[in-house]
Design a protein around this motif. Structure first.
Motif, PDB file in Angstrom:
ATOM      1  N   GLU A 210      -2.094  14.401 -14.069  1.00  0.00           N
ATOM      2  CA  GLU A 210      -1.656  15.424 -13.125  1.00  0.00           C
ATOM      3  C   GLU A 210      -2.391  15.364 -11.787  1.00  0.00           C
ATOM      4  N   LYS A 211      -3.657  14.944 -11.798  1.00  0.00           N
ATOM      5  CA  LYS A 211      -4.416  14.841 -10.544  1.00  0.00           C
ATOM      6  C   LYS A 211      -3.801  13.823  -9.585  1.00  0.00           C
ATOM      7  N   LEU A 212      -3.023  12.903 -10.113  1.00  0.00           N
ATOM      8  CA  LEU A 212      -2.369  11.888  -9.288  1.00  0.00           C
ATOM      9  C   LEU A 212      -0.883  12.230  -9.150  1.00  0.00           C
ATOM     10  N   SER A 213      -0.602  13.421  -8.651  1.00  0.00           N
ATOM     11  CA  SER A 213       0.781  13.904  -8.600  1.00  0.00           C
ATOM     12  C   SER A 213       1.384  13.888  -7.195  1.00  0.00           C
ATOM     13  N   VAL A 214       0.699  13.295  -6.236  1.00  0.00           N
ATOM     14  CA  VAL A 214       1.209  13.224  -4.867  1.00  0.00           C
ATOM     15  C   VAL A 214       1.476  11.762  -4.519  1.00  0.00           C
ATOM     16  N   CYS A 215       2.619  11.515  -3.909  1.00  0.00           N
ATOM     17  CA  CYS A 215       2.970  10.158  -3.481  1.00  0.00           C
ATOM     18  C   CYS A 215       3.045  10.108  -1.964  1.00  0.00           C
ATOM     19  N   TYR A 216       2.522   9.039  -1.404  1.00  0.00           N
ATOM     20  CA  TYR A 216       2.677   8.748   0.015  1.00  0.00           C
ATOM     21  C   TYR A 216       3.400   7.418   0.104  1.00  0.00           C
ATOM     22  N   PHE A 217       4.543   7.414   0.751  1.00  0.00           N
ATOM     23  CA  PHE A 217       5.290   6.182   0.915  1.00  0.00           C
ATOM     24  C   PHE A 217       4.988   5.593   2.282  1.00  0.00           C
ATOM     25  N   VAL A 218       4.513   4.365   2.303  1.00  0.00           N
ATOM     26  CA  VAL A 218       4.226   3.654   3.540  1.00  0.00           C
ATOM     27  C   VAL A 218       4.940   2.314   3.483  1.00  0.00           C
ATOM     28  N   ASN A 219       5.033   1.641   4.617  1.00  0.00           N
ATOM     29  CA  ASN A 219       5.835   0.419   4.592  1.00  0.00           C
ATOM     30  C   ASN A 219       5.027  -0.874   4.579  1.00  0.00           C
ATOM     31  N   SER A 220       3.689  -0.786   4.479  1.00  0.00           N
ATOM     32  CA  SER A 220       2.911  -2.022   4.435  1.00  0.00           C
ATOM     33  C   SER A 220       1.532  -1.758   3.835  1.00  0.00           C
ATOM     34  N   GLY A 221       0.858  -2.831   3.457  1.00  0.00           N
ATOM     35  CA  GLY A 221      -0.510  -2.717   2.973  1.00  0.00           C
ATOM     36  C   GLY A 221      -1.448  -2.201   4.050  1.00  0.00           C
ATOM     37  N   SER A 222      -1.190  -2.593   5.301  1.00  0.00           N
ATOM     38  CA  SER A 222      -2.020  -2.113   6.401  1.00  0.00           C
ATOM     39  C   SER A 222      -1.898  -0.603   6.561  1.00  0.00           C
ATOM     40  N   GLU A 223      -0.672  -0.096   6.478  1.00  0.00           N
ATOM     41  CA  GLU A 223      -0.479   1.352   6.559  1.00  0.00           C
ATOM     42  C   GLU A 223      -1.132   2.057   5.370  1.00  0.00           C
ATOM     43  N   ALA A 224      -1.042   1.463   4.185  1.00  0.00           N
ATOM     44  CA  ALA A 224      -1.671   2.057   3.009  1.00  0.00           C
ATOM     45  C   ALA A 224      -3.184   2.122   3.173  1.00  0.00           C
ATOM     46  N   ASN A 225      -3.780   1.037   3.679  1.00  0.00           N
ATOM     47  CA  ASN A 225      -5.227   1.024   3.903  1.00  0.00           C
ATOM     48  C   ASN A 225      -5.630   2.053   4.946  1.00  0.00           C
ATOM     49  N   ASP A 226      -4.855   2.139   6.021  1.00  0.00           N
ATOM     50  CA  ASP A 226      -5.150   3.108   7.073  1.00  0.00           C
ATOM     51  C   ASP A 226      -5.079   4.536   6.524  1.00  0.00           C
ATOM     52  N   LEU A 227      -4.055   4.829   5.755  1.00  0.00           N
ATOM     53  CA  LEU A 227      -3.912   6.164   5.166  1.00  0.00           C
ATOM     54  C   LEU A 227      -5.055   6.454   4.198  1.00  0.00           C
ATOM     55  N   ALA A 228      -5.414   5.480   3.366  1.00  0.00           N
ATOM     56  CA  ALA A 228      -6.514   5.679   2.417  1.00  0.00           C
ATOM     57  C   ALA A 228      -7.819   5.999   3.144  1.00  0.00           C
ATOM     58  N   LEU A 229      -8.090   5.289   4.232  1.00  0.00           N
ATOM     59  CA  LEU A 229      -9.297   5.572   5.024  1.00  0.00           C
ATOM     60  C   LEU A 229      -9.260   6.972   5.630  1.00  0.00           C
ATOM     61  N   ARG A 230      -8.106   7.342   6.191  1.00  0.00           N
ATOM     62  CA  ARG A 230      -7.995   8.670   6.793  1.00  0.00           C
ATOM     63  C   ARG A 230      -8.153   9.774   5.748  1.00  0.00           C
ATOM     64  N   LEU A 231      -7.559   9.583   4.565  1.00  0.00           N
ATOM     65  CA  LEU A 231      -7.694  10.577   3.496  1.00  0.00           C
ATOM     66  C   LEU A 231      -9.143  10.684   3.016  1.00  0.00           C
ATOM     67  N   ALA A 232      -9.780   9.537   2.834  1.00  0.00           N
ATOM     68  CA  ALA A 232     -11.182   9.542   2.383  1.00  0.00           C
ATOM     69  C   ALA A 232     -12.086  10.202   3.414  1.00  0.00           C
ATOM     70  N   ARG A 233     -11.878   9.908   4.677  1.00  0.00           N
ATOM     71  CA  ARG A 233     -12.689  10.517   5.733  1.00  0.00           C
ATOM     72  C   ARG A 233     -12.476  12.023   5.794  1.00  0.00           C
ATOM     73  N   GLN A 234     -11.237  12.457   5.629  1.00  0.00           N
ATOM     74  CA  GLN A 234     -10.947  13.888   5.630  1.00  0.00           C
ATOM     75  C   GLN A 234     -11.602  14.567   4.421  1.00  0.00           C
ATOM     76  N   TYR A 235     -11.495  13.949   3.264  1.00  0.00           N
ATOM     77  CA  TYR A 235     -12.042  14.524   2.035  1.00  0.00           C
ATOM     78  C   TYR A 235     -13.569  14.587   2.072  1.00  0.00           C
ATOM     79  N   ARG A 236     -14.210  13.512   2.515  1.00  0.00           N
ATOM     80  CA  ARG A 236     -15.673  13.435   2.522  1.00  0.00           C
ATOM     81  C   ARG A 236     -16.294  14.090   3.758  1.00  0.00           C
ATOM     82  N   GLY A 237     -15.548  14.207   4.833  1.00  0.00           N
ATOM     83  CA  GLY A 237     -16.063  14.849   6.031  1.00  0.00           C
ATOM     84  C   GLY A 237     -16.943  13.983   6.907  1.00  0.00           C
TER      85      GLY A 237
END
Length: 116
Positions: free
Chosen positions: A81-108
């Motif tokens: 259940e903790k993995l219940s959100v999907c983000y659809f992106v069109n490339s590995g580069s976009e996925a990496n960019d989103l992962a970095l932005r999410l991690a930075r937001q979460y960790r502060g």
């Protein structure tokens, strides 16, 4: 910072099948760097699904479509259940960019450690 692979003796790849790529001379290479780890190149099931989708609609995920919702529901049904959100992106580069932005937001903070 971008490197050209095989700069001294570049490969001219002309086709691929399964986990292999073939150059203009017919030499076979095991593909360990492209995005083929799951099903390989030219997989008949993937080709058939792609053709079916392109006959219906050929666009990315910026527009709403029932298939996006249905896929997200099927995917998250297989996950905790903790993995219940999907983000659809069109490339590995976009996925990496989103992962970095999410991690930075979460960790502060902005710190990142990466391996080359």
């Amino acid at each position: 910072s971008c490197k050209v692979f095989f700069a001294k003796d570049p490969l001219k790849i002309v086709r691929a099948q399964g986990q292999y790529m073939f150059d203009e001379k017919g030499e076979k290479y095991l593909d360990c760097i492209n995005n083929v780890a799951h099903v390989g190149h030219s997989h008949p099931y993937v080709i058939k699904a792609a053709i079916k989708q392109m006959e219906l609609l050929n666009t990315n995920s910026r527009f709403l479509h029932d298939n996006l919702v249905e896929y997200a529901q099927r995917l998250t049904a297989t996950l905790p259940e903790k993995l219940s959100v999907c983000y659809f992106v069109n490339s590995g580069s976009e996925a990496n960019d989103l992962a970095l932005r999410l991690a930075r937001q979460y960790r502060g903070h902005q710190d990142v450690i990466t391996l080359e």
